[in-house]
Motif scaffolding. Structure first.
Motif, mmCIF file in Angstrom:
data_model
loop_
_atom_site.group_PDB
_atom_site.id
_atom_site.type_symbol
_atom_site.label_atom_id
_atom_site.label_comp_id
_atom_site.label_asym_id
_atom_site.label_seq_id
_atom_site.Cartn_x
_atom_site.Cartn_y
_atom_site.Cartn_z
ATOM 1 N N ARG A 16 5.673 2.187 0.766
ATOM 2 C CA ARG A 16 5.716 3.371 1.631
ATOM 3 C C ARG A 16 5.735 2.868 3.071
ATOM 4 O O ARG A 16 4.890 2.056 3.463
ATOM 5 C CB ARG A 16 4.552 4.326 1.373
ATOM 6 C CG ARG A 16 3.209 3.773 1.728
ATOM 7 C CD ARG A 16 2.103 4.792 1.561
ATOM 8 N NE ARG A 16 0.889 4.284 2.191
ATOM 9 C CZ ARG A 16 -0.295 4.778 2.017
ATOM 10 N NH1 ARG A 16 -0.466 5.820 1.225
ATOM 11 N NH2 ARG A 16 -1.332 4.265 2.639
ATOM 12 N N GLN A 19 4.347 -0.594 4.188
ATOM 13 C CA GLN A 19 3.221 -1.034 3.372
ATOM 14 C C GLN A 19 3.614 -1.190 1.907
ATOM 15 O O GLN A 19 4.551 -0.570 1.428
ATOM 16 C CB GLN A 19 2.069 -0.036 3.465
ATOM 17 C CG GLN A 19 1.447 0.060 4.846
ATOM 18 C CD GLN A 19 0.261 0.991 4.833
ATOM 19 O OE1 GLN A 19 0.299 2.075 4.265
ATOM 20 N NE2 GLN A 19 -0.820 0.541 5.460
ATOM 21 N N LEU A 21 1.667 -1.658 -2.107
ATOM 22 C CA LEU A 21 0.443 -1.485 -2.880
ATOM 23 C C LEU A 21 0.072 -2.809 -3.540
ATOM 24 O O LEU A 21 0.906 -3.423 -4.212
ATOM 25 C CB LEU A 21 0.654 -0.412 -3.949
ATOM 26 C CG LEU A 21 -0.570 -0.030 -4.779
ATOM 27 C CD1 LEU A 21 -1.612 0.693 -3.919
ATOM 28 C CD2 LEU A 21 -0.148 0.843 -5.957
ATOM 29 N N ARG A 109 -5.194 -1.165 -2.942
ATOM 30 C CA ARG A 109 -5.010 -0.684 -1.567
ATOM 31 C C ARG A 109 -3.600 -0.924 -1.066
ATOM 32 O O ARG A 109 -2.871 -1.759 -1.582
ATOM 33 C CB ARG A 109 -6.010 -1.325 -0.644
ATOM 34 C CG ARG A 109 -5.813 -2.808 -0.463
ATOM 35 C CD ARG A 109 -6.684 -3.327 0.635
ATOM 36 N NE ARG A 109 -7.646 -4.285 0.112
ATOM 37 C CZ ARG A 109 -8.166 -5.239 0.853
ATOM 38 N NH1 ARG A 109 -7.869 -5.339 2.112
ATOM 39 N NH2 ARG A 109 -9.006 -6.083 0.339
ATOM 40 N N TRP A 110 -3.261 -0.154 -0.028
ATOM 41 C CA TRP A 110 -2.007 -0.321 0.682
ATOM 42 C C TRP A 110 -2.240 -1.312 1.806
ATOM 43 O O TRP A 110 -3.240 -1.210 2.523
ATOM 44 C CB TRP A 110 -1.535 1.005 1.269
ATOM 45 C CG TRP A 110 -1.152 2.011 0.243
ATOM 46 C CD1 TRP A 110 -1.933 3.011 -0.267
ATOM 47 C CD2 TRP A 110 0.104 2.114 -0.426
ATOM 48 N NE1 TRP A 110 -1.247 3.725 -1.195
ATOM 49 C CE2 TRP A 110 0.019 3.205 -1.315
ATOM 50 C CE3 TRP A 110 1.292 1.393 -0.353
ATOM 51 C CZ2 TRP A 110 1.079 3.597 -2.124
ATOM 52 C CZ3 TRP A 110 2.353 1.774 -1.165
ATOM 53 C CH2 TRP A 110 2.252 2.864 -2.042
#
Length: 135
Positions: A16, A19, A21, A109-110
């Motif tokens: 996204r 970034q 994941l 986390r991103w």
């Protein structure tokens, strides 16, 4: 000479903006404490896209369609054993990303592409760089 027989893994690049994941492995027996991306082995008679969709649901609780998966790269590795890794970019998903396997992942986390955790598994770091560079 015998034919090659080795595990095949599908790695999911959920992206996204700038970034990606990442997930820290825990109690799996393989590179625990290091970061990877959601991934899993291909089951017998399963396509890479089908495995990606299954792993997305199992590991991060989202649904992805075959058309939302794009090939990124493939890597043939010999690190103690021999493996083939497919890396696919997930363009869209349905649902909220969650840690659906807390027994195998203790942090999800991103992170910014240029700030991957220092303890990211080296071949995963290389695959992310390959993706960013169009390799």
């Amino acid at each position: 000479m015998s034919r090659a027989r080795f595990p095949v893994t599908v790695h999911l690049l959920f992206i996204r903006e700038n970034q990606i994941l990442v997930a820290r492995r825990s109690t799996t027996g393989y590179r625990d404490g290091e970061y990877s991306v959601p991934a899993g082995h291909l089951d017998g008679e399963e396509t890479v896209r089908a495995a990606a969709a299954r792993e997305a649901a199992e590991e991060v609780g989202v649904r992805i369609e075959a058309d939302d998966i794009r090939f990124s790269s493939v890597m043939h590795r010999i690190e103690g054993d021999e493996r083939v890794d497919f890396f696919v970019r997930v363009n869209h998903w349905q649902g909220e990303i969650v840690n659906a396997e807390p027994d195998k992942c203790d942090d999800l986390r991103w992170v910014d592409f240029d700030r991957l955790p220092e303890n990211t598994i080296p071949y995963v770091r290389r695959a992310v760089a390959n993706h960013l560079n169009g390799i």
